[in-house]
Scaffold this motif. Structure first.
Motif, PDB file in Angstrom:
ATOM      1  N   LYS A  49      26.741  18.412  -8.824  1.00  0.00           N
ATOM      2  CA  LYS A  49      25.486  19.169  -8.754  1.00  0.00           C
ATOM      3  C   LYS A  49      24.540  18.426  -7.831  1.00  0.00           C
ATOM      4  N   GLU A  50      23.694  19.174  -7.127  1.00  0.00           N
ATOM      5  CA  GLU A  50      22.652  18.532  -6.321  1.00  0.00           C
ATOM      6  C   GLU A  50      21.416  19.413  -6.279  1.00  0.00           C
ATOM      7  N   GLY A  51      20.257  18.781  -6.061  1.00  0.00           N
ATOM      8  CA  GLY A  51      19.014  19.531  -5.992  1.00  0.00           C
ATOM      9  C   GLY A  51      17.810  18.632  -6.240  1.00  0.00           C
ATOM     10  N   PHE A  52      16.632  19.278  -6.273  1.00  0.00           N
ATOM     11  CA  PHE A  52      15.383  18.544  -6.458  1.00  0.00           C
ATOM     12  C   PHE A  52      15.120  18.240  -7.923  1.00  0.00           C
ATOM     13  N   LEU A  53      14.656  17.022  -8.189  1.00  0.00           N
ATOM     14  CA  LEU A  53      14.083  16.646  -9.481  1.00  0.00           C
ATOM     15  C   LEU A  53      12.882  15.758  -9.188  1.00  0.00           C
ATOM     16  N   VAL A  54      11.914  15.761 -10.077  1.00  0.00           N
ATOM     17  CA  VAL A  54      10.752  14.879  -9.930  1.00  0.00           C
ATOM     18  C   VAL A  54      11.009  13.635 -10.777  1.00  0.00           C
ATOM     19  N   LYS A  55      10.954  12.472 -10.139  1.00  0.00           N
ATOM     20  CA  LYS A  55      11.314  11.214 -10.810  1.00  0.00           C
ATOM     21  C   LYS A  55      10.078  10.351 -11.025  1.00  0.00           C
TER      22      LYS A  55
ATOM     23  N   GLY B 162      11.404  17.894   4.398  1.00  0.00           N
ATOM     24  CA  GLY B 162      12.304  18.765   3.651  1.00  0.00           C
ATOM     25  C   GLY B 162      13.757  18.341   3.694  1.00  0.00           C
ATOM     26  N   ARG B 163      14.060  17.177   4.292  1.00  0.00           N
ATOM     27  CA  ARG B 163      15.442  16.713   4.368  1.00  0.00           C
ATOM     28  C   ARG B 163      15.591  15.352   3.692  1.00  0.00           C
ATOM     29  N   LYS B 164      16.775  15.118   3.134  1.00  0.00           N
ATOM     30  CA  LYS B 164      17.002  13.827   2.475  1.00  0.00           C
ATOM     31  C   LYS B 164      17.171  12.732   3.522  1.00  0.00           C
ATOM     32  N   VAL B 165      16.651  11.559   3.205  1.00  0.00           N
ATOM     33  CA  VAL B 165      16.726  10.402   4.099  1.00  0.00           C
ATOM     34  C   VAL B 165      17.850   9.496   3.604  1.00  0.00           C
ATOM     35  N   THR B 166      18.853   9.271   4.457  1.00  0.00           N
ATOM     36  CA  THR B 166      19.945   8.381   4.071  1.00  0.00           C
ATOM     37  C   THR B 166      19.670   6.970   4.590  1.00  0.00           C
ATOM     38  N   PRO B 167      20.171   5.927   3.957  1.00  0.00           N
ATOM     39  CA  PRO B 167      21.010   5.954   2.759  1.00  0.00           C
ATOM     40  C   PRO B 167      20.189   6.302   1.509  1.00  0.00           C
ATOM     41  N   PRO B 168      20.849   6.471   0.354  1.00  0.00           N
ATOM     42  CA  PRO B 168      20.093   6.810  -0.857  1.00  0.00           C
ATOM     43  C   PRO B 168      19.084   5.727  -1.221  1.00  0.00           C
TER      44      PRO B 168
END
Length: 325
Positions: A7-13, A41-47
């Motif tokens: 699964k993947e998606g947005f969560l507020v941490k 709006g895009r994920k920044v790699t690495p995690p």
């Protein structure tokens, strides 16, 4: 979705050091939950970080923040706590379900654990099933049944399985979700609750103890006793009794087009049903709906255009509906 991604998606941490809340992009794999910063709006790699799920415990619902009811709490083997907030109850439950599955991956003993818990779980002596049901009926702090929809049908006076699990935990009748599922199964066995609709009825028919009561946001249940006592109006009888306990004449997937009406069920009594050929598609109907259409006109002159998967399936539906009209 990439291979191995559950699964993947947005969560507020919630932040570890400064307890601020930031949106992160999460990717769940079999033994790890990765999260990434977002830029444009895009994920920044690495995690930015990773949560190792081996030996992790999950708390859902997490009630530690009164103004954040959609939280999941993860506690790692090293006692590090992560607070993750979803955008809706459905998303929260979906994440909790997938994360729980990842935590227990490769552990077939979970079903055995349910059997053991089923046989050993005892209510505290000062609490009875009757007391729990009375509390569930409480107008201020109980569970309020409401209309819920499943596979195109609307069921009155129902609640979803995961809501009852949440409620049992938040009212201290159960210490965790496993206990709450067991307790809910006991309430069903003693005829305080009854399953409603395809999803929860299917679980009962499967005969698998692990699936008797579903901690799920798509499984519907209702009060067995209140259902019998409170139905009075003709409308309730014609809709609720048929939906809750009627014989299934036919079931399957259909695509439905409605004009300016909310999604939901409708009564077939007194309605007309007929097949439509391709040139009978009404103007204004959007999307690719050519072929296998039929029309139902209810007694209040509402027109429903429904698409079956094949001509044979359309014929079966029409014949089944005609028997009920």
């Amino acid at each position: 979705m990439e291979d191995g991604v559950l699964k993947e998606g947005f969560l507020v941490k919630r932040g570890h050091i400064v307890h601020n809340w930031k949106a992160r992009w999460f990717i769940l794999r079999q033994n790890t939950l990765l999260y990434y910063k977002l830029e444009g709006g895009r994920k920044v790699t690495p995690p930015k970080g990773r949560i190792l799920l081996d030996g992790c415990t999950i708390t859902c619902p997490c009630l530690e923040y009164e103004n954040r009811p959609l939280l999941i709490k993860l506690k790692t083997q090293t006692s590090t706590e992560y607070f993750l907030e979803a955008c809706s109850r459905e998303e929260r439950d979906a994440w909790a379900f997938e994360i729980t599955g990842a935590i227990h991956a490769g552990q077939p003993g979970k079903v055995q654990q349910l059997h053991i818990l089923k046989n050993s779980f005892k209510l505290p002596p000062h609490i009875s099933l009757h007391r729990i049901v009375d509390k569930m009926h409480d107008s201020s702090s109980g569970i309020r049944p409401s209309p819920n929809m499943e596979q195109g049908s609307t069921y009155k006076k129902t609640f979803i399985g995961s809501s009852l699990v949440d409620w049992l935990i938040s009212n201290s009748f159960s210490a965790n979700r496993l206990e709450a599922v067991t307790l809910a199964s006991m309430l069903m066995e003693e005829n305080f609750l009854r399953p409603v609709g395809v999803r929860s009825m299917g679980a009962i028919r499967s005969g698998d103890l692990a699936e008797q009561f579903l901690d799920d946001s798509t499984a519907l249940y209702t009060f067995a006793e209140s259902h019998k006592k409170k139905i009075s109006s003709k409308e309730d009888i014609s809709l609720s009794t048929v939906e809750l306990s009627g014989t299934v004449v036919k079931q399957g997937y259909l695509a439905k087009q409605e004009e300016n009406r909310p999604v939901g069920g409708f009564s077939l009594r007194g309605s007309l049903v007929s097949a439509l050929e391709d040139n009978g598609v009404p103007t204004g109907v959007k999307g690719n709906v050519q072929g296998n259409l039929f029309k139902v006109i209810t007694k209040d002159d509402t027109h429903y255009y429904i698409q079956a998967s094949s001509k044979a399936e359309r014929t079966e539906w029409i014949e089944a509906i005609k028997k009920l009209t």
